[in-house]
Design an enzyme around this catalytic site. Sequence first.
Site, PDB file in Angstrom:
ATOM      1  N   ASP A  24       0.825  -1.217   0.000  1.00  0.00           N
ATOM      2  CA  ASP A  24       0.000   0.000   0.000  1.00  0.00           C
ATOM      3  C   ASP A  24       0.860   1.267   0.000  1.00  0.00           C
ATOM      4  OD1 ASP A  24      -2.372   1.387  -0.038  1.00  0.00           O
ATOM      5  OD2 ASP A  24      -2.690   1.270   2.130  1.00  0.00           O
ATOM      6  N   ASN A  72     -10.895  -2.868  -5.291  1.00  0.00           N
ATOM      7  CA  ASN A  72     -10.143  -1.859  -6.058  1.00  0.00           C
ATOM      8  C   ASN A  72     -10.769  -1.555  -7.427  1.00  0.00           C
ATOM      9  OD1 ASN A  72      -6.907  -2.895  -4.749  1.00  0.00           O
ATOM     10  ND2 ASN A  72      -8.149  -1.146  -4.161  1.00  0.00           N
TER      11      ASN A  72
HETATM   12  C1  IPE Z   1      -5.389  -2.676  -0.028  1.00  0.00           C
HETATM   13  O1  IPE Z   1      -5.074  -1.342  -0.237  1.00  0.00           O
HETATM   14  C2  IPE Z   1      -5.328  -3.425  -1.322  1.00  0.00           C
HETATM   15  C3  IPE Z   1      -3.995  -3.538  -1.911  1.00  0.00           C
HETATM   16  C4  IPE Z   1      -2.881  -3.088  -1.408  1.00  0.00           C
HETATM   17  C5  IPE Z   1      -3.972  -4.237  -3.169  1.00  0.00           C
HETATM   18  P1  IPE Z   1      -6.216  -0.243  -0.426  1.00  0.00           P
HETATM   19  O2  IPE Z   1      -5.503   1.045  -0.636  1.00  0.00           O
HETATM   20  O3  IPE Z   1      -7.165  -0.666  -1.472  1.00  0.00           O
HETATM   21  O4  IPE Z   1      -6.944  -0.294   0.986  1.00  0.00           O
HETATM   22  P2  IPE Z   1      -7.866   0.763   1.712  1.00  0.00           P
HETATM   23  O5  IPE Z   1      -8.902   1.215   0.716  1.00  0.00           O
HETATM   24  O6  IPE Z   1      -6.983   1.887   2.131  1.00  0.00           O
HETATM   25  O7  IPE Z   1      -8.438   0.036   2.890  1.00  0.00           O
HETATM   26  C1  IPE Z   2      -1.584   0.171  -3.312  1.00  0.00           C
HETATM   27  O1  IPE Z   2      -1.358   1.533  -3.373  1.00  0.00           O
HETATM   28  C2  IPE Z   2      -1.848  -0.445  -4.668  1.00  0.00           C
HETATM   29  C3  IPE Z   2      -3.239  -0.849  -4.869  1.00  0.00           C
HETATM   30  C4  IPE Z   2      -4.178  -0.795  -3.987  1.00  0.00           C
HETATM   31  C5  IPE Z   2      -3.575  -1.351  -6.175  1.00  0.00           C
HETATM   32  P1  IPE Z   2      -2.555   2.574  -3.403  1.00  0.00           P
HETATM   33  O2  IPE Z   2      -2.909   2.837  -4.817  1.00  0.00           O
HETATM   34  O3  IPE Z   2      -3.662   2.137  -2.538  1.00  0.00           O
HETATM   35  O4  IPE Z   2      -1.829   3.847  -2.786  1.00  0.00           O
HETATM   36  P2  IPE Z   2      -2.463   4.890  -1.781  1.00  0.00           P
HETATM   37  O5  IPE Z   2      -2.980   4.110  -0.616  1.00  0.00           O
HETATM   38  O6  IPE Z   2      -3.537   5.600  -2.516  1.00  0.00           O
HETATM   39  O7  IPE Z   2      -1.317   5.777  -1.412  1.00  0.00           O
HETATM   40 MG    MG Z   3      -4.097   2.409  -0.571  1.00  0.00          MG
END
Ligand code: IPE
Ligand code: IPE
Ligand code: MG
Length: 250
Positions: A24, A72
Site C-alpha cells: 500500500d 479496487n
Molecule cells: C489494499 O489497499 C489493497 C492492496 C494493497 C492491493 P487499499 O488502498 O485498497 O486499501 P484501503 O482502501 O486503504 O483500505
Molecule cells: C496500493 O497503493 C496499490 C493498490 C491498492 C492497487 P494505493 O494505490 O492504494 O496507494 P495509496 O494508498 O492511494 O497511497
Molecule cells: Mg491504498
Amino acid sequence: MQQRATITEQNRPALPRHVAIIMDGNGRWAAQRGLLRSEGHRAGVDAFERICEHAADLGIAHLTFYAFSAENWARPQGEVDALMALFRRQLSEAKRRRVENEQKRWRIRYIGDLQPGGLLPADILALVDEMQAESSMQDKTVVNLAINYGGQQEILQAVKQLAQACATGERDPASLTEQDIEAQLYTAGQPPPDLIIRPSGEQRLSNFLLWQSAYAEFWFSDILWPDFSTADFDQALADYAKRNRRYGGA
Ligand code: IPE
Ligand code: IPE
Ligand code: MG
C-alpha cells in the site's frame, strides 16, 4: 553475572515460513513527487521484485502480496486500466523470459477470483493459466500474487463448494471441519501467514487473508510501499523474532 546468549539451532530467531504483504501507498508516493498514480504503481512493482528476491535469498518459503483487491475495481477506470496493463506486462515478460525465470529462486502463482467470465480481462486470465500450468515449484519460494482478491469472497466460494458437496450427499454437514474450509481456499496446501506487513501508515487488513490471518503477527510502518527496502523487511523479521506467539495457550 551477565549471561551470554549462544545462538544454536534451537534458539535461533525464528524465520517466518510465510510472510504476507499489503503493498500500500503507491498513490501517495506518486503524489509526493508530483507524478501520476500509475507511476507509483510502476515503482511498486520494483519494490515487489526487490523483496521477492531478498526473501527468497533468506529462504522464506512462502510469500503473499496483495496487488489488487476485489474492492479496487471501484477506482477510476484510468487507474484500473493502468494496473491491468502492469499485470499484463509482468505476465508477458515472464512468458518471454521463461529460461531466465527458471534460474530465479522464486515462482509466482496467482490467487484471487480467477474465474472465466469474471471481472479480470480474459487475456490476463489466459496468461495466468499458461504460466500456472508450466511453472514448477520445486525448491523455490512460492510467491502468491493476489489479484481480484477478497478474503470474504474467498471464504464464500469455499463455503459454496462445501455446500454443493453437502447438497449432492457427498459430504455430511455435521462432519465439516476447519480443514475442509482451508482445503477450498486459494492458498490450500500452504501454511498460514506467520507475519503480515502493511506499510503506508494504515492499520487494517482491507479484506486480506481473513481466514488465514487468525494467528498471524502484524507489522505496520509509515513507509510507502515503493520506498520499502530490504532493510525494512529485515527489521520486520527481527521484530517478528521477538514476538511471543501463544496461540491461546498459557
Ligand atoms: C489494499 O489497499 C489493497 C492492496 C494493497 C492491493 P487499499 O488502498 O485498497 O486499501 P484501503 O482502501 O486503504 O483500505
Ligand atoms: C496500493 O497503493 C496499490 C493498490 C491498492 C492497487 P494505493 O494505490 O492504494 O496507494 P495509496 O494508498 O492511494 O497511497
Ligand atoms: Mg491504498
